[in-house]
Design a protein around this motif. Structure first.
Motif, PDB file in Angstrom:
ATOM      1  N   ALA A 118      72.432 -95.796  61.576  1.00  0.00           N
ATOM      2  CA  ALA A 118      73.265 -96.776  60.916  1.00  0.00           C
ATOM      3  C   ALA A 118      74.551 -97.171  61.617  1.00  0.00           C
ATOM      4  O   ALA A 118      75.034 -96.273  62.404  1.00  0.00           O
ATOM      5  N   ILE A 119      74.907 -98.464  61.477  1.00  0.00           N
ATOM      6  CA  ILE A 119      75.866 -98.893  62.230  1.00  0.00           C
ATOM      7  C   ILE A 119      76.730 -99.722  61.140  1.00  0.00           C
ATOM      8  O   ILE A 119      76.293-100.496  60.343  1.00  0.00           O
ATOM      9  N   GLU A 120      78.039 -99.331  61.177  1.00  0.00           N
ATOM     10  CA  GLU A 120      78.931 -99.736  60.071  1.00  0.00           C
ATOM     11  C   GLU A 120      80.282-100.181  60.833  1.00  0.00           C
ATOM     12  O   GLU A 120      80.666 -99.552  61.883  1.00  0.00           O
ATOM     13  N   ASN A 121      81.196-101.045  60.203  1.00  0.00           N
ATOM     14  CA  ASN A 121      82.347-101.280  60.508  1.00  0.00           C
ATOM     15  C   ASN A 121      83.199 -99.632  60.662  1.00  0.00           C
ATOM     16  O   ASN A 121      83.218 -99.023  59.704  1.00  0.00           O
ATOM     17  N   ASP A 122      83.912 -99.680  61.750  1.00  0.00           N
ATOM     18  CA  ASP A 122      84.731 -98.553  61.977  1.00  0.00           C
ATOM     19  C   ASP A 122      85.740 -98.118  60.868  1.00  0.00           C
ATOM     20  O   ASP A 122      85.598 -96.843  60.508  1.00  0.00           O
ATOM     21  N   ALA A 123      86.267 -99.014  60.330  1.00  0.00           N
ATOM     22  CA  ALA A 123      87.273 -98.427  58.994  1.00  0.00           C
ATOM     23  C   ALA A 123      86.551 -98.146  58.022  1.00  0.00           C
ATOM     24  O   ALA A 123      86.846 -97.269  57.320  1.00  0.00           O
ATOM     25  N   ASN A 124      85.269 -98.939  57.737  1.00  0.00           N
ATOM     26  CA  ASN A 124      84.626 -98.480  56.531  1.00  0.00           C
ATOM     27  C   ASN A 124      84.024 -97.120  56.926  1.00  0.00           C
ATOM     28  O   ASN A 124      83.886 -96.357  55.894  1.00  0.00           O
ATOM     29  N   ALA A 125      83.558 -96.730  57.942  1.00  0.00           N
ATOM     30  CA  ALA A 125      82.979 -95.494  58.366  1.00  0.00           C
ATOM     31  C   ALA A 125      84.009 -94.430  58.396  1.00  0.00           C
ATOM     32  O   ALA A 125      83.893 -93.417  57.584  1.00  0.00           O
ATOM     33  N   ALA A 126      85.140 -94.856  58.542  1.00  0.00           N
ATOM     34  CA  ALA A 126      86.423 -93.546  58.246  1.00  0.00           C
ATOM     35  C   ALA A 126      86.439 -93.532  56.811  1.00  0.00           C
ATOM     36  O   ALA A 126      86.978 -92.270  56.339  1.00  0.00           O
ATOM     37  N   ALA A 127      86.488 -94.341  56.032  1.00  0.00           N
ATOM     38  CA  ALA A 127      86.767 -94.357  54.597  1.00  0.00           C
ATOM     39  C   ALA A 127      85.774 -93.302  54.052  1.00  0.00           C
ATOM     40  O   ALA A 127      86.208 -92.404  53.221  1.00  0.00           O
ATOM     41  N   LEU A 128      84.538 -93.440  54.587  1.00  0.00           N
ATOM     42  CA  LEU A 128      83.463 -92.621  54.123  1.00  0.00           C
ATOM     43  C   LEU A 128      83.838 -91.025  54.372  1.00  0.00           C
ATOM     44  O   LEU A 128      83.751 -89.998  53.857  1.00  0.00           O
ATOM     45  N   GLY A 129      84.105 -90.955  55.881  1.00  0.00           N
ATOM     46  CA  GLY A 129      84.505 -89.731  56.422  1.00  0.00           C
ATOM     47  C   GLY A 129      85.706 -89.122  55.674  1.00  0.00           C
ATOM     48  O   GLY A 129      85.454 -88.003  55.125  1.00  0.00           O
ATOM     49  N   GLU A 130      86.608 -89.694  55.418  1.00  0.00           N
ATOM     50  CA  GLU A 130      88.010 -89.286  54.466  1.00  0.00           C
ATOM     51  C   GLU A 130      87.421 -88.881  53.205  1.00  0.00           C
ATOM     52  O   GLU A 130      87.900 -87.961  52.555  1.00  0.00           O
ATOM     53  N   ASN A 131      86.458 -89.721  52.674  1.00  0.00           N
ATOM     54  CA  ASN A 131      85.926 -89.621  51.292  1.00  0.00           C
ATOM     55  C   ASN A 131      85.144 -88.044  51.024  1.00  0.00           C
ATOM     56  O   ASN A 131      85.586 -87.478  50.301  1.00  0.00           O
ATOM     57  N   ILE A 132      84.455 -87.951  52.110  1.00  0.00           N
ATOM     58  CA  ILE A 132      83.510 -86.589  52.054  1.00  0.00           C
ATOM     59  C   ILE A 132      84.270 -85.407  52.506  1.00  0.00           C
ATOM     60  O   ILE A 132      84.256 -84.259  52.038  1.00  0.00           O
ATOM     61  N   TYR A 133      85.016 -85.720  53.672  1.00  0.00           N
ATOM     62  CA  TYR A 133      85.746 -84.522  54.467  1.00  0.00           C
ATOM     63  C   TYR A 133      86.973 -84.280  54.526  1.00  0.00           C
ATOM     64  O   TYR A 133      87.819 -83.310  54.828  1.00  0.00           O
ATOM     65  N   GLY A 134      87.839 -85.520  54.039  1.00  0.00           N
ATOM     66  CA  GLY A 134      89.175 -85.333  54.142  1.00  0.00           C
ATOM     67  C   GLY A 134      90.170 -85.446  53.000  1.00  0.00           C
ATOM     68  O   GLY A 134      89.611 -84.909  51.916  1.00  0.00           O
ATOM     69  N   SER A 135      91.082 -86.504  52.754  1.00  0.00           N
ATOM     70  CA  SER A 135      91.941 -86.511  51.822  1.00  0.00           C
ATOM     71  C   SER A 135      91.271 -86.957  50.276  1.00  0.00           C
ATOM     72  O   SER A 135      91.928 -86.755  49.409  1.00  0.00           O
ATOM     73  N   GLY A 136      89.882 -87.488  50.738  1.00  0.00           N
ATOM     74  CA  GLY A 136      89.444 -87.994  49.394  1.00  0.00           C
ATOM     75  C   GLY A 136      88.218 -87.409  48.829  1.00  0.00           C
ATOM     76  O   GLY A 136      87.684 -87.722  47.833  1.00  0.00           O
ATOM     77  N   LYS A 137      88.050 -86.022  49.156  1.00  0.00           N
ATOM     78  CA  LYS A 137      87.261 -85.074  48.731  1.00  0.00           C
ATOM     79  C   LYS A 137      86.977 -85.204  47.395  1.00  0.00           C
ATOM     80  O   LYS A 137      88.190 -84.806  46.577  1.00  0.00           O
TER      81      LYS A 137
END
Ligand SMILES: [Zn+2]
Length: 320
Positions: A110-129
């Motif tokens: 999968a290839i995505e815009n870096d900020a979009n990928a970061a949003a997903l990461g924060e949502n699953i593992y970070g501040s947005g759990k």
């Protein structure tokens, strides 16, 4: 069999690559210089090298990798896996990065815009759990972001959704790197804050900022914050303006996406207490009441690893 993925964050200066397990733990991470001026072929060689490096250092086999996620600077076409001439990757015109990497690794990619990928990461593992409607905003030299709607990343038609730094907040404003005038990024990024400081000094405003500059004599956003902490009047005005412009943009985001939570990452978070209250009060004053009721604005928690974690999260989404 242990289940693992690779996450790779391709930036203009660094390529960061990790192996991640199903619990979101980074088993190994390597960082190489992008050396972007050498052009796409050389950089792609380093991308492939970094994936083999991280696999070797994690003491696993290529066959243990289920999928690879890659965060790249926009613009791109995520459906086709194409990189479309990002300003910080010279020479990358319609480069089919996904196909190139598939030939080498033969796993889902999968290839995505870096900020979009970061949003997903924060949502699953970070501040947005656990937060269904979530937004991540990164504020450093530029402003980028990503939006998660009902647990899914908002990609848009070609993977370029949430280019929020380039929303116009003043149609007659300063020229932005994107060619438009008065973008949010041209007012509220770290680069903009440093530019306002330089303009003031050029116009003869008395300030200690010009004595704080780095070794090369450049004024950076952090110098403005340092001067403000030392009581410099002009620096304090600039920091006040920074909070104001951030609040204006956040009001637009709240009105557009109505998230439950907005997490802010990037260099600006080192100065959180200097602008947070002002930013929030401006947002609340300007946004529709229903859109900010219950809206939390928090500091992102994944820190500098957000890029690789986000990229690895993209990979997990392909195989889970
Ligand atoms: Zn712009």
């Amino acid at each position: 069999m242990v289940k693992l993925v690779v996450g790779l964050d391709l930036g203009g200066t660094k390529i960061a690559t990790c192996v991640m397990n199903e619990d979101g733990e980074i088993l190994k991470k390597v960082t190489l210089s992008t050396l972007a001026h050498e052009g796409p072929d050389a950089v792609i060689g380093r991308i492939i090298e970094s994936i083999y490096d991280v696999i070797r250092l994690a003491n696993i086999n290529k066959e243990d990798i289920l999928a690879i996620g890659v965060g790249v600077p926009g613009p791109l076409d995520s459906e086709k896996g194409l990189i479309k001439n990002p300003p910080n990757l010279p020479g990358w015109v319609e480069v089919p990065l996904r196909d190139i990497l598939y030939k080498e690794f033969k796993v889902p990619l999968a290839i995505e815009n870096d900020a979009n990928a970061a949003a997903l990461g924060e949502n699953i593992y970070g501040s947005g759990k656990g937060i269904k409607n979530f937004m991540y905003i990164t504020i450093s030299t530029g402003i980028g972001g990503g939006v998660v709607v009902n647990g899914k990343l908002l990609k848009g038609a070609s993977g370029n959704a949430a280019e929020i730094g380039h929303t116009t907040i003043n149609f007659e404003g300063p020229l932005c790197g994107c060619g438009n005038r008065g973008c949010w990024e041209a007012y509220a990024s770290g680069t903009a804050l440093a530019r306002f400081a330089r303009e003031g000094i050029k116009n003869g405003i008395k300030t200690i900022i010009k004595d704080i500059v780095d070794r090369e004599g450049h004024i950076k956003a952090e110098h403005v914050f340092t001067a403000a902490k030392q009581g410099d009047k002009f620096a304090k005005e600039l920091v006040d303006m920074e909070g104001f412009y951030l609040g204006v943009g956040l009001a637009n985001m709240a009105n557009s996406f109505n998230p439950n939570c907005i997490a802010i990452g990037g260099g600006i978070t080192n100065q959180w207490d200097m602008f947070y209250e002002h930013m929030i009060s401006i947002m609340q004053e300007r946004a529709l009441k229903a859109n900010v009721e219950g809206l939390k604005v928090v500091k992102a928690t994944l820190g500098p690893d957000v890029g690789v974690i986000g990229a690895a999260t993209l990979a997990w989404r392909l195989v889970q």
